[in-house]
Design a protein around this motif. Sequence first.
Motif, PDB file in Angstrom:
ATOM      1  N   ALA A  38      38.014  33.592  46.165  1.00 59.30           N
ATOM      2  CA  ALA A  38      38.391  33.127  47.508  1.00 59.30           C
ATOM      3  C   ALA A  38      39.571  32.170  47.497  1.00 59.30           C
ATOM      4  CB  ALA A  38      37.189  32.452  48.177  1.00 59.30           C
ATOM      5  N   ASN A  39      39.748  31.394  46.433  1.00 63.66           N
ATOM      6  CA  ASN A  39      40.801  30.369  46.458  1.00 63.66           C
ATOM      7  C   ASN A  39      42.073  30.781  45.734  1.00 63.66           C
ATOM      8  OD1 ASN A  39      40.117  30.134  43.785  1.00 63.66           O
ATOM      9  ND2 ASN A  39      39.297  28.053  43.926  1.00 63.66           N
ATOM     10  N   GLY A  40      42.135  32.017  45.235  1.00 61.24           N
ATOM     11  CA  GLY A  40      43.371  32.546  44.692  1.00 61.24           C
ATOM     12  C   GLY A  40      43.792  32.003  43.344  1.00 61.24           C
ATOM     13  N   ASP A  41      42.850  31.494  42.543  1.00 63.20           N
ATOM     14  CA  ASP A  41      43.227  30.975  41.230  1.00 63.20           C
ATOM     15  C   ASP A  41      43.001  31.993  40.111  1.00 63.20           C
ATOM     16  OD1 ASP A  41      40.484  30.997  41.039  1.00 63.20           O
ATOM     17  OD2 ASP A  41      40.270  28.878  40.526  1.00 63.20           O
ATOM     18  N   GLY A  42      42.584  33.205  40.482  1.00 59.91           N
ATOM     19  CA  GLY A  42      42.383  34.252  39.489  1.00 59.91           C
ATOM     20  C   GLY A  42      40.981  34.330  38.937  1.00 59.91           C
ATOM     21  N   PRO A  89      33.267  23.425  38.744  1.00 58.91           N
ATOM     22  CA  PRO A  89      34.231  23.223  39.841  1.00 58.91           C
ATOM     23  C   PRO A  89      35.153  24.405  40.063  1.00 58.91           C
ATOM     24  CG  PRO A  89      34.121  21.270  38.446  1.00 58.91           C
ATOM     25  CD  PRO A  89      33.326  22.340  37.749  1.00 58.91           C
ATOM     26  N   VAL A  90      35.426  25.187  39.028  1.00 61.23           N
ATOM     27  CA  VAL A  90      36.259  26.379  39.193  1.00 61.23           C
ATOM     28  C   VAL A  90      35.551  27.412  40.061  1.00 61.23           C
ATOM     29  CG1 VAL A  90      37.380  28.288  37.963  1.00 61.23           C
ATOM     30  CG2 VAL A  90      37.431  25.985  36.995  1.00 61.23           C
ATOM     31  N   ILE A  91      34.223  27.399  40.028  1.00 57.60           N
ATOM     32  CA  ILE A  91      33.435  28.383  40.778  1.00 57.60           C
ATOM     33  C   ILE A  91      33.018  27.857  42.143  1.00 57.60           C
ATOM     34  CG2 ILE A  91      31.184  29.556  40.756  1.00 57.60           C
ATOM     35  CD1 ILE A  91      31.571  30.219  37.919  1.00 57.60           C
ATOM     36  N   GLY A  92      32.937  26.550  42.295  1.00 59.51           N
ATOM     37  CA  GLY A  92      32.567  26.038  43.615  1.00 59.51           C
ATOM     38  C   GLY A  92      31.815  24.732  43.540  1.00 59.51           C
ATOM     39  N   THR A  93      30.997  24.497  44.558  1.00 59.23           N
ATOM     40  CA  THR A  93      30.230  23.267  44.699  1.00 59.23           C
ATOM     41  C   THR A  93      28.791  23.619  45.039  1.00 59.23           C
ATOM     42  OG1 THR A  93      30.614  23.088  47.085  1.00 59.23           O
ATOM     43  CG2 THR A  93      32.287  22.115  45.614  1.00 59.23           C
ATOM     44  N   LEU A  94      27.928  22.607  45.007  1.00 59.05           N
ATOM     45  CA  LEU A  94      26.542  22.834  45.427  1.00 59.05           C
ATOM     46  C   LEU A  94      26.470  23.220  46.902  1.00 59.05           C
ATOM     47  CD1 LEU A  94      24.810  19.956  43.445  1.00 59.05           C
ATOM     48  CD2 LEU A  94      24.416  22.412  43.137  1.00 59.05           C
ATOM     49  N   ASP A  95      27.368  22.685  47.714  1.00 54.66           N
ATOM     50  CA  ASP A  95      27.411  23.093  49.122  1.00 54.66           C
ATOM     51  C   ASP A  95      27.755  24.576  49.248  1.00 54.66           C
ATOM     52  OD1 ASP A  95      26.736  20.590  50.040  1.00 54.66           O
ATOM     53  OD2 ASP A  95      28.808  19.982  50.457  1.00 54.66           O
ATOM     54  N   CYS A 437      33.500  45.395  30.560  1.00 52.23           N
ATOM     55  CA  CYS A 437      32.629  45.553  31.738  1.00 52.23           C
ATOM     56  C   CYS A 437      32.700  44.337  32.652  1.00 52.23           C
ATOM     57  CB  CYS A 437      31.190  45.820  31.309  1.00 52.23           C
ATOM     58  SG  CYS A 437      30.397  44.443  30.447  1.00 52.23           S
ATOM     59  N   ARG A 438      33.528  43.353  32.278  1.00 53.04           N
ATOM     60  CA  ARG A 438      33.612  42.111  33.037  1.00 53.04           C
ATOM     61  C   ARG A 438      34.938  41.969  33.794  1.00 53.04           C
ATOM     62  NH1 ARG A 438      31.064  37.934  28.445  1.00 53.04           N
ATOM     63  NH2 ARG A 438      29.097  39.074  28.166  1.00 53.04           N
ATOM     64  N   VAL A 439      35.729  43.026  33.815  1.00 51.03           N
ATOM     65  CA  VAL A 439      37.004  43.008  34.522  1.00 51.03           C
ATOM     66  C   VAL A 439      36.750  42.862  36.030  1.00 51.03           C
ATOM     67  CG1 VAL A 439      39.067  44.362  35.061  1.00 51.03           C
ATOM     68  CG2 VAL A 439      38.132  44.368  32.731  1.00 51.03           C
ATOM     69  N   PRO A 440      37.470  41.995  36.726  1.00 49.23           N
ATOM     70  CA  PRO A 440      37.244  41.783  38.163  1.00 49.23           C
ATOM     71  C   PRO A 440      37.299  43.068  38.985  1.00 49.23           C
ATOM     72  CG  PRO A 440      38.584  40.014  37.304  1.00 49.23           C
ATOM     73  CD  PRO A 440      38.424  41.004  36.184  1.00 49.23           C
ATOM     74  N   ASP A 446      45.451  48.167  46.638  1.00 47.80           N
ATOM     75  CA  ASP A 446      46.726  47.566  46.249  1.00 47.80           C
ATOM     76  C   ASP A 446      46.582  46.048  46.233  1.00 47.80           C
ATOM     77  OD1 ASP A 446      46.584  46.941  48.930  1.00 47.80           O
ATOM     78  OD2 ASP A 446      48.184  48.321  49.532  1.00 47.80           O
ATOM     79  N   GLY A 447      47.698  45.347  46.123  1.00 53.51           N
ATOM     80  CA  GLY A 447      47.684  43.888  46.057  1.00 53.51           C
ATOM     81  C   GLY A 447      47.721  43.399  44.622  1.00 53.51           C
ATOM     82  N   PRO A 448      47.922  42.077  44.434  1.00 55.22           N
ATOM     83  CA  PRO A 448      48.093  41.530  43.087  1.00 55.22           C
ATOM     84  C   PRO A 448      46.865  41.679  42.204  1.00 55.22           C
ATOM     85  CG  PRO A 448      47.869  39.772  44.706  1.00 55.22           C
ATOM     86  CD  PRO A 448      48.036  41.051  45.469  1.00 55.22           C
ATOM     87  N   SER A 449      45.684  41.820  42.816  1.00 57.67           N
ATOM     88  CA  SER A 449      44.463  42.008  42.023  1.00 57.67           C
ATOM     89  C   SER A 449      43.507  42.971  42.710  1.00 57.67           C
ATOM     90  CB  SER A 449      43.772  40.663  41.787  1.00 57.67           C
ATOM     91  OG  SER A 449      43.411  40.064  43.016  1.00 57.67           O
ATOM     92  N   PHE A 450      44.076  43.947  43.428  1.00 60.15           N
ATOM     93  CA  PHE A 450      43.287  44.958  44.137  1.00 60.15           C
ATOM     94  C   PHE A 450      42.210  44.311  45.020  1.00 60.15           C
ATOM     95  CE2 PHE A 450      44.667  47.183  40.179  1.00 60.15           C
ATOM     96  CZ  PHE A 450      45.544  48.074  40.783  1.00 60.15           C
ATOM     97  N   GLY A 451      42.609  43.258  45.734  1.00 63.88           N
ATOM     98  CA  GLY A 451      41.707  42.631  46.692  1.00 63.88           C
ATOM     99  C   GLY A 451      40.731  41.639  46.099  1.00 63.88           C
ATOM    100  N   PHE A 452      40.726  41.491  44.775  1.00 64.64           N
ATOM    101  CA  PHE A 452      39.855  40.495  44.148  1.00 64.64           C
ATOM    102  C   PHE A 452      40.258  39.091  44.592  1.00 64.64           C
ATOM    103  CE2 PHE A 452      39.455  37.572  40.435  1.00 64.64           C
ATOM    104  CZ  PHE A 452      38.071  37.454  40.427  1.00 64.64           C
ATOM    105  N   GLY A 453      41.554  38.845  44.718  1.00 64.23           N
ATOM    106  CA  GLY A 453      42.071  37.554  45.156  1.00 64.23           C
ATOM    107  C   GLY A 453      43.570  37.652  45.377  1.00 64.23           C
TER     108      GLY A 453
END
Length: 564
Positions: A38-42, A89-95, A437-440, A446-453
């Motif tokens: 969601a935040n575009g950091d890959g 923190p790279v994945i998110g917060t408790l909220d 098997c862990r590729v996003p 299309d897009g820089p990561s096929f819609g992953f981010g």
Amino acid sequence: MPDTSEFPPGHARRRTTGPDWWRQAAVYQIYPRSFADANGDGVGDLRGALSRVEYLGTLGVDAVWLSPFYPSQLNDGGYDVDDYRDIDPVIGTLDDFDALVEALHERGIKVIVDIVPNHSSDRHEWFQEALEAGRGSDARDRYIFREGRGEGGELPPTDWLALFGGPAWTRVDDGQWYLHLFTSHQPDWNWDREDVREDFLRTLRFWGDRGVDGFRVDVAMGMAKDLSEPLPPWSQIAPGLAILKGSIFDDPFAEGAHPLFDRDEVHDIYAGWREVFDRYDPPLFGVAEAWVRPHRRVRYASPEGLGQAFNFDLLTAPWNAKAVRSIVQHNLDLAAQSGSSSTWVFSNHDVVRHATRLALPEGADPRRIPPLESAAVALGLQRATAATMLSFALPGSAYLYQGEELGLPEVTELPAEHWQDPMARLDDGIAITRDGCRVPLPWTSDGPSFGFGDHAPHLPQPEWFGSLSAHDQSTDAASTLSLYRSALQLRRQLQCEETAVWLDLGGDVLAFSRANGWTSITNFGTPPVALPPGRVLLSSLPLTPEGLLPGNSTVWLDASTTIR
């Protein structure tokens, strides 16, 4: 670590439903770093998963299993945990976590999280305390430290090897050695310590209070160990570990007495967990990743223990009706013995995706994947969807791995500079790694990561990924995604008591019927076969013009008048 004494603000309480919701659930595994960014950091994150909740609801799954999202240095894909009661923190917060749980629960989807009790990260605060406290300290006793051999203790305490390669002992600055059965960044806990046991109970309550419905228990056969002197040599230890690689072994130790794994005492630990589970309404449950002899899974899956255990037997099964029937029957028998339900698994984050594995010749090493011709890729997908439909029709829980509903094959062309798996290596020029098997996931074509981010993903996606995107498949009635949606929705409607009766249709056909007349027929052969009477509900491949079931396909029939 965050306080666990109170429900967090905005706590998403579980809806009060039957305690056995998990027995025949369809569970979708999310590997958070590769699901949606969601935040575009890959890197995938919890808000990315939140943005796909509607997709999961439309898919028709009953529960989501989240692979580790804890703070981690990622030496083993997040299974090296720095803090069991927080979010990386790279994945998110408790909220963010609370928001995801609430959104899933609003759609009737349960939440299962990974817990990693055999070892922590070497960055865990208790391990750092152990390093500072020194020899003989109470803090150091929470882990497994030993003096070395040799005049100056320069040799490790034993010749044991880690399961990921290299020595199983690492020396610290003051000269002592600590045990790690996986990477050197994953020191094993000492589960003889009461404070270790209590801290994990605290962790279970922490996530239970946040609305979690269950736990997937990593290396569930670990924890309890017998490290009394003298420690046996590796030549005695190793045979009992062969099952971790799917091998038959001749364990020199009595059942339940191997020094490192599957000891009988581990069930005393789970009895304590069960007390915590049963304080919730409905009770929490656990599913054990227990690489043990099949009949030993029964205790992990008992109502007094975790409740369920993974059956991984189909991960190594040949594409053969007789072999698959034998595996299925054996596991149904084991489920009856345990009082649990069986689990059916074809893909997860640790193995080659079954759309690729089932394309390989019988007897081929699934870790050594040569470039596949288009015909083999097509055959693998046909077999994979047929196998999935077969498993969906069986009594018990079906565990899906993210992307299999898109028909994703294994990504085998990952450059070595992008490998993240600590087990990755080249063998005769072929990459052996779990990263494939862990590729996003590809969400768009299309897009820089096929819609992953909005940024290049942490593992590179191949150019052909876009042709398998969820967006394109969602509007294609003939797509793999549409087949999964139809199968999962039908499965929910057709689910009935946990019994199945085998039907003898001969040859390479595996067929069984459920109590309400729901009949599943899989043709493991190549020639089309005739079907018994019944209304066709769904087929993984179109029937022939003559109404025959093609090879490498599964059909569901309504063979009674009870299904509406």
